[in-house]
Design an enzyme around this catalytic site. Structure first.
Site, PDB file in Angstrom:
ATOM      1  N   LYS A  64       0.826  -1.207   0.000  1.00  0.00           N
ATOM      2  CA  LYS A  64       0.000   0.000   0.000  1.00  0.00           C
ATOM      3  C   LYS A  64       0.862   1.260   0.000  1.00  0.00           C
ATOM      4  O   LYS A  64       0.537   2.261  -0.652  1.00  0.00           O
ATOM      5  CB  LYS A  64      -0.930   0.004   1.218  1.00  0.00           C
ATOM      6  CG  LYS A  64      -2.026  -1.056   1.155  1.00  0.00           C
ATOM      7  CD  LYS A  64      -2.905  -1.006   2.380  1.00  0.00           C
ATOM      8  CE  LYS A  64      -4.004  -2.074   2.303  1.00  0.00           C
ATOM      9  NZ  LYS A  64      -4.866  -2.062   3.519  1.00  0.00           N
ATOM     10  N   ASP A  86       5.100  -0.811  11.852  1.00  0.00           N
ATOM     11  CA  ASP A  86       3.847  -1.339  12.390  1.00  0.00           C
ATOM     12  C   ASP A  86       3.738  -0.847  13.824  1.00  0.00           C
ATOM     13  O   ASP A  86       4.417  -1.345  14.727  1.00  0.00           O
ATOM     14  CB  ASP A  86       3.847  -2.869  12.337  1.00  0.00           C
ATOM     15  CG  ASP A  86       2.531  -3.474  12.828  1.00  0.00           C
ATOM     16  OD1 ASP A  86       1.703  -2.725  13.388  1.00  0.00           O
ATOM     17  OD2 ASP A  86       2.339  -4.686  12.658  1.00  0.00           O
ATOM     18  N   ASN A 113       0.744  10.705  12.828  1.00  0.00           N
ATOM     19  CA  ASN A 113      -0.568  10.834  12.196  1.00  0.00           C
ATOM     20  C   ASN A 113      -1.396   9.555  12.213  1.00  0.00           C
ATOM     21  O   ASN A 113      -2.622   9.607  12.246  1.00  0.00           O
ATOM     22  CB  ASN A 113      -0.353  11.304  10.753  1.00  0.00           C
ATOM     23  CG  ASN A 113      -1.565  11.082   9.868  1.00  0.00           C
ATOM     24  OD1 ASN A 113      -2.496  11.888   9.842  1.00  0.00           O
ATOM     25  ND2 ASN A 113      -1.569   9.962   9.140  1.00  0.00           N
ATOM     26  N   SER A 169      -4.717  13.824  17.266  1.00  0.00           N
ATOM     27  CA  SER A 169      -5.701  13.331  18.232  1.00  0.00           C
ATOM     28  C   SER A 169      -7.075  13.358  17.563  1.00  0.00           C
ATOM     29  O   SER A 169      -7.215  13.006  16.397  1.00  0.00           O
ATOM     30  CB  SER A 169      -5.663  14.178  19.503  1.00  0.00           C
ATOM     31  OG  SER A 169      -6.601  13.727  20.458  1.00  0.00           O
ATOM     32  N   TYR A 199     -11.534   4.244  22.377  1.00  0.00           N
ATOM     33  CA  TYR A 199     -10.986   5.162  21.370  1.00  0.00           C
ATOM     34  C   TYR A 199     -10.790   6.552  21.980  1.00  0.00           C
ATOM     35  O   TYR A 199      -9.723   7.170  21.817  1.00  0.00           O
ATOM     36  CB  TYR A 199     -11.920   5.250  20.163  1.00  0.00           C
ATOM     37  CG  TYR A 199     -11.480   6.253  19.124  1.00  0.00           C
ATOM     38  CD1 TYR A 199     -10.323   6.046  18.373  1.00  0.00           C
ATOM     39  CD2 TYR A 199     -12.221   7.424  18.893  1.00  0.00           C
ATOM     40  CE1 TYR A 199      -9.911   6.967  17.416  1.00  0.00           C
ATOM     41  CE2 TYR A 199     -11.812   8.342  17.941  1.00  0.00           C
ATOM     42  CZ  TYR A 199     -10.662   8.116  17.203  1.00  0.00           C
ATOM     43  OH  TYR A 199     -10.255   9.030  16.264  1.00  0.00           O
ATOM     44  N   LYS A 203      -7.321   8.825  22.402  1.00  0.00           N
ATOM     45  CA  LYS A 203      -7.139  10.157  21.834  1.00  0.00           C
ATOM     46  C   LYS A 203      -6.785  11.184  22.913  1.00  0.00           C
ATOM     47  O   LYS A 203      -6.036  12.136  22.649  1.00  0.00           O
ATOM     48  CB  LYS A 203      -8.392  10.568  21.063  1.00  0.00           C
ATOM     49  CG  LYS A 203      -8.658   9.740  19.821  1.00  0.00           C
ATOM     50  CD  LYS A 203      -7.667  10.005  18.697  1.00  0.00           C
ATOM     51  CE  LYS A 203      -6.534   9.048  18.574  1.00  0.00           C
ATOM     52  NZ  LYS A 203      -5.613   9.376  17.457  1.00  0.00           N
TER      53      LYS A 203
END
Length: 312
Positions: A64, A86, A113, A169, A199, A203
């Site tokens: 990719k 990874d 990112n 974030s 999640y 963040k």
């Protein structure tokens, strides 16, 4: 009421005052973008390449990444460099940092990112951490820690005496009241949490890490910022249900918009003065979660993170 206002302020931003065309010439700058094979990361890499930076495309899938590098070269005329990374595997992170440092003495900007969003709760990293916290926070912490010498060297070589770490974030960081250390690895307490709460916790972890990085390394020329890139159309939503996607789709923006705030932090003259700030769409300073300003919690998280990677 304050959280609701912040969420609305971030979800419906005014027209941007910063655009890709405002990025200065980046000739001589060495930059890493994690997760640069798709979405916001790819848009970020595209803008950096267009402005002559040397960009490492850090991604898990070589196939990719190579496809993205090919497409970016067709669009910009410049070629990114693949760096196998990874973030859900600490040994892979160590190998990636060593590979980079075998090629480069200096790193001028690190865009942390990459990330995972609301996967099934039973998914874990290679080292048995919750997949979201392990990838989004532990992985980026370890990668950044290993690259500190490169960033300090980058700061010393820069005319402005600075290197930058930009931590992506989310507005989800506003939706949690802290970090439950009992849920960061595979535990019964973790299994009781929903994937959305895990999640949000990850963040918030990004913001706490970013703020602590600024406190610890700001005097060595490292400028660390965290940000919400915006509500964006990207592959991150692949784990959402059909109903959830239908609900949020009207407030989603193109991925190219999501790159603006982190590019502002990572390339602009204003970005040099944003250390310890939480940024919001598009290229604005926000208020963030009040918990993220808790220096005691940030210190505890940093100490915990150090313990997780000391024997890799």
């Amino acid at each position: 009421m304050g959280i609701l206002f912040s969420l609305l302020n971030e979800a419906f931003p005014p027209k941007t005052k910063f655009n890709v065309e405002d990025i200065p010439d980046l000739t001589g700058k060495v930059i890493i973008v994690t997760g640069a094979n798709a979405g916001v990361g790819k848009e970020t890499a595209k803008a950096l390449l267009t402005h002559n930076a040397k960009v490492y495309i850090a991604a898990r899938s070589q196939g990719k990444a190579e496809e993205a590098i090919k497409e970016l070269k067709e669009e910009t005329g410049k070629e990114g460099i693949f760096l196998k990374l990874d973030l859900s595997d600490l040994k892979s992170i160590k190998a990636a940092a060593e590979e980079f440092q075998s090629k480069e003495k200096e790193l001028h900007v690190l865009f942390n990112n990459a990330g995972v969003m609301v996967p099934p709760v039973d998914q874990l990293t290679a080292d048995n951490y919750d997949l979201q916290f392990g990838t989004n926070v532990v992985g980026h912490f370890y990668f950044t820690k290993l690259l500190i010498p490169s960033l300090v060297a980058g700061a010393k070589s820069s005319a402005d005496g600075k290197a930058r770490v930009v931590n992506t974030s989310s507005s989800a960081s506003l939706l949690t009241s802290g970090v439950d250390f009992n849920t960061l690895k595979d535990t019964p307490a973790r299994k009781k949490r929903t994937t959305t709460t895990l999640y949000a916790q990850s963040k918030l972890g990004n913001v706490l890490f970013s703020n602590e990085l600024q406190r610890r390394y700001g005097d060595q020329g490292i400028v660390s910022t965290s940000l919400n890139p915006g509500n964006l159309k990207s592959d991150l939503q692949r784990h959402l249900s059909w109903m959830e996607r239908t609900f949020i789709n009207p407030i989603l923006h193109p991925a190219s918009y999501g790159a603006l705030t982190q590019l502002w932090a990572g390339t602009s003259a204003e970005g040099l003065n944003l250390g310890g700030k939480y940024l919001i769409p598009w290229a604005r300073i926000g208020t963030g979660n009040v918990v993220a300003q808790d220096e005691k919690l940030a210190g505890e998280l940093w100490k915990w993170l150090e313990e997780q990677v000391e024997n890799v």
